[in-house]
Design a protein around this motif. Structure first.
Motif, short mmCIF file in Angstrom:
data_model
loop_
_atom_site.label_atom_id
_atom_site.label_comp_id
_atom_site.label_asym_id
_atom_site.label_seq_id
_atom_site.Cartn_x
_atom_site.Cartn_y
_atom_site.Cartn_z
N SER A 136 -10.38 6.98 -3.60
CA SER A 136 -10.02 5.57 -3.67
C SER A 136 -8.98 5.34 -4.75
CB SER A 136 -11.26 4.72 -3.98
OG SER A 136 -10.88 3.39 -4.31
N HIS A 189 -5.77 -5.33 2.20
CA HIS A 189 -6.22 -3.94 2.38
C HIS A 189 -7.71 -3.84 2.64
CE1 HIS A 189 -7.05 -4.32 -2.00
NE2 HIS A 189 -8.01 -3.44 -1.75
N ASP A 190 -8.51 -4.69 2.00
CA ASP A 190 -9.96 -4.66 2.23
C ASP A 190 -10.30 -5.10 3.65
OD1 ASP A 190 -11.17 -3.75 -0.21
OD2 ASP A 190 -10.56 -5.62 -1.15
N ASN A 241 -8.36 -5.14 6.31
CA ASN A 241 -7.87 -4.18 7.30
C ASN A 241 -8.77 -2.95 7.38
OD1 ASN A 241 -6.09 -1.52 7.74
ND2 ASN A 241 -5.24 -3.17 8.98
N ALA A 242 -9.18 -2.43 6.23
CA ALA A 242 -9.94 -1.18 6.22
C ALA A 242 -11.37 -1.36 6.71
CB ALA A 242 -9.93 -0.58 4.81
N TRP A 243 -12.00 -2.48 6.33
CA TRP A 243 -13.45 -2.60 6.54
C TRP A 243 -13.85 -3.67 7.55
CZ3 TRP A 243 -14.12 1.76 4.54
CH2 TRP A 243 -13.53 2.13 3.34
N GLN A 248 -6.40 -0.35 12.13
CA GLN A 248 -7.00 -0.18 10.81
C GLN A 248 -6.54 1.15 10.23
OE1 GLN A 248 -11.15 -1.42 12.46
NE2 GLN A 248 -11.27 -1.74 10.24
N TYR A 249 -6.21 1.11 8.93
CA TYR A 249 -5.67 2.30 8.28
C TYR A 249 -6.71 2.96 7.38
CZ TYR A 249 -1.16 1.28 10.24
OH TYR A 249 -0.15 1.06 11.13
N GLU A 250 -6.62 4.28 7.30
CA GLU A 250 -7.55 5.05 6.49
C GLU A 250 -7.43 4.64 5.02
OE1 GLU A 250 -9.80 7.08 7.44
OE2 GLU A 250 -9.32 7.42 9.54
N PHE A 251 -8.56 4.63 4.34
CA PHE A 251 -8.56 4.20 2.94
C PHE A 251 -8.63 5.38 1.97
CE2 PHE A 251 -10.30 2.10 -0.88
CZ PHE A 251 -9.41 1.05 -0.98
N ASN A 258 0.87 -1.17 0.00
CA ASN A 258 0.00 0.00 0.00
C ASN A 258 0.91 1.22 0.00
OD1 ASN A 258 -1.78 2.12 0.58
ND2 ASN A 258 -3.05 0.86 1.94
#
Length: 494
Positions: A107, A332-333, A335-337, A376-379, A60
């Motif tokens: 995004s 990434h999905d 982790n974010a959601w 969790q990291y900002e998307f 990322n």
């Protein structure tokens, strides 16, 4: 100053038309020379040899470093190579559309230009230098490709509105075919795969990144949302250029069985692991989006056990005739959601990581997992990984080195078949062997938060092994008792 050409504007306009026509002709020639008239994918997909024992790492770029660019990420290549990473998957490297964007930066999957690089990350030359450094380090790289939709200020919107799906005469964001309603991806516009020219343009853009930017393949976003016959068309064109590695985000057997993709996501297996963690009390994230596997079978959530892994493996073997799965505890999905691996899997996070690294398929780790970051990291805006001391780097290195050394753990048909070791408590302990050409690995994992003492009741497992984390010898015999601490594991090499 006297103009030599009195009608200079007309001349410039003519030159522009000629240049545009030449560029279009180059694309058409590229496609005509790389797309066979008939598909032979079912016989010969053109896949590189290096994928056989590879481990994949998702990058990322936006959050990886304070600078959030290619040059800063490049400094991490030596430690990733040392950890045993073979294949880097970069989230989209393209410019992000500004129109209708979500959040501060939008995004990464709202692509503004398929042939450009996100200026936040650097230039095309920076990307080429990164690719050269990756290859020099003995690794390979694929980039995220987004064929299902574009951003709203992509040039295709104005130049080729017929490339897009229309609703009530207007270009629309992607629609759920089951409900006829929007998915909620309002920052992107849906592409129309009934348009042959759009298909050709998409393939030409992908070919550009292979020919000009030296990528080793693609991770394809929402590959399951694009018609199967397009992937036959695209794969034929791309594989004709050079051997490539194609990863589908979806879990659609048709586009793996036909040879277009060599790997897709182990989504169902991943959700099963999340369910086991939740059933065993490890899950501490009430918002986790897990599957309804157990409920669909009329079972209560607390009845989900390690036996569900066998059910998913059997289904996979029935549905897939070739290729293999990408196995993971995060991406990434997720982790974010859905939450971090620690929120979803709790104290069992490392036990599940051992399983995905030794199971049938290629293991993935996401940016930051080697440091055990429980965040969790900002998307849609700039965020930054908190690296710390890479406390799990040696843990992953041990598993990845084992995979490289032992053909039994190689990917798909190149590795050994997974065979269960029967224990006195298969609901809590998942144990198996994999063997190939004299290489043999045995794995035993306690998938519960309680200590387990089990006997090894059946299977071809007897012999003397070395436990890879402790480097201690261990003899396995029929009927012997094995004790495992809560979420404990033994990985044995023979």
């Amino acid at each position: 100053m006297t103009l030599r050409y009195p009608n200079l504007l007309s001349l410039l306009a003519a030159l522009l038309l000629i240049t545009t026509a030449c560029e279009r002709r180059v694309d058409e020639e590229m496609l005509s020379t790389t797309t066979p008239e008939t598909s032979d994918l079912a016989v010969r997909p053109n896949i590189p040899d290096w994928h056989k024992d590879a481990v994949i790492y998702e990058v990322n770029t936006r959050i990886y470093t304070p600078e959030g660019n290619f040059a800063a990420f490049q400094e991490h290549l030596p430690r990733l190579a040392e950890m045993g990473v073979d294949l880097l998957w970069f989230m989209p490297v393209h410019p992000v559309s500004e129109k209708n964007r979500k959040g501060e930066l939008g995004s990464p999957y709202a692509v503004a230009d398929y042939r450009a690089v996100n200026p936040d990350f650097g230039t095309k030359e920076d990307f080429k230098q990164l690719m050269a450094a990756i290859h020099a380090a003995g690794m390979h790289a694929i980039i995220d490709w987004v064929p299902n939709h574009t951003g709203w200020d992509n040039a295709w919107i104005t130049e080729h509105p017929d490339f897009y799906t229309k609703k009530d005469g207007e270009i629309t964001d992607p629609i759920n075919p089951d409900t006829g309603e929007s998915w909620g991806w309002t920052d992107v516009a849906d592409l129309n795969y009934d348009n042959a020219e759009m298909r050709d343009s998409m393939i030409a853009a992908m070919a550009y990144w292979v020919r000009e930017m030296d990528v080793d393949g693609f991770r394809v976003d929402v590959a399951h949302g694009v018609p199967v016959d397009f992937w036959e068309q695209a794969a034929n064109a791309l594989y004709a250029i050079e051997p490539l590695f194609l990863l589908s985000e979806g879990a659609v057997p048709a586009i793996v069985n036909n040879g277009a993709f060599v790997m897709d996501y182990g989504w169902e297996m991943h959700h099963t692991l999340n369910e086991i963690a939740k059933a065993r009390g490890a899950n501490r994230n009430v918002q986790t989006d897990v599957s309804n596997i157990a409920r669909a079978e009329g079972e209560e959530m607390d009845e989900v056990t390690a036996l569900a892994i066998d059910e998913q493996l059997a289904k996979q073997r029935a549905d897939y005739k070739r290729g293999y799965k990408m196995q993971f505890t995060s991406n990434h999905d997720e982790n974010a959601w859905a939450g971090t691996e620690f929120q979803r899997m709790g104290d069992g996070a490392l036990a599940f990581a051992v399983l995905t690294a030794t199971f049938d398929g290629m293991p993935l780790i996401y940016s930051g997992q080697e440091s055990g970051i429980d965040r969790q990291y900002e998307f849609f805006k700039k965020d930054q990984l908190e690296w710390g001391d890479y406390k799990y780097a040696d843990f992953y290195k041990t598993l990845f080195d084992l995979k490289e050394r032992h053909q039994a753990l190689w990917n798909g048909e190149y590795g050994g078949e997974l065979k269960k070791i029967e224990t006195s408590n298969d609901e809590m302990v998942y144990a198996f062997t994999r063997e190939k050409n004299g290489d043999k690995v045995a794995v035993m994992i306690n998938l519960s938060g309680e200590p387990q003492r089990v006997t090894l009741d059946g299977g071809d497992f007897a012999g003397t092994y070395t436990e890879v984390f402790s480097d201690q010898a261990m003899e396995l015999t029929e009927g012997m008792a094995v004790e495992l601490e809560p979420w404990g594991y033994r990985v044995l090499s023979k």
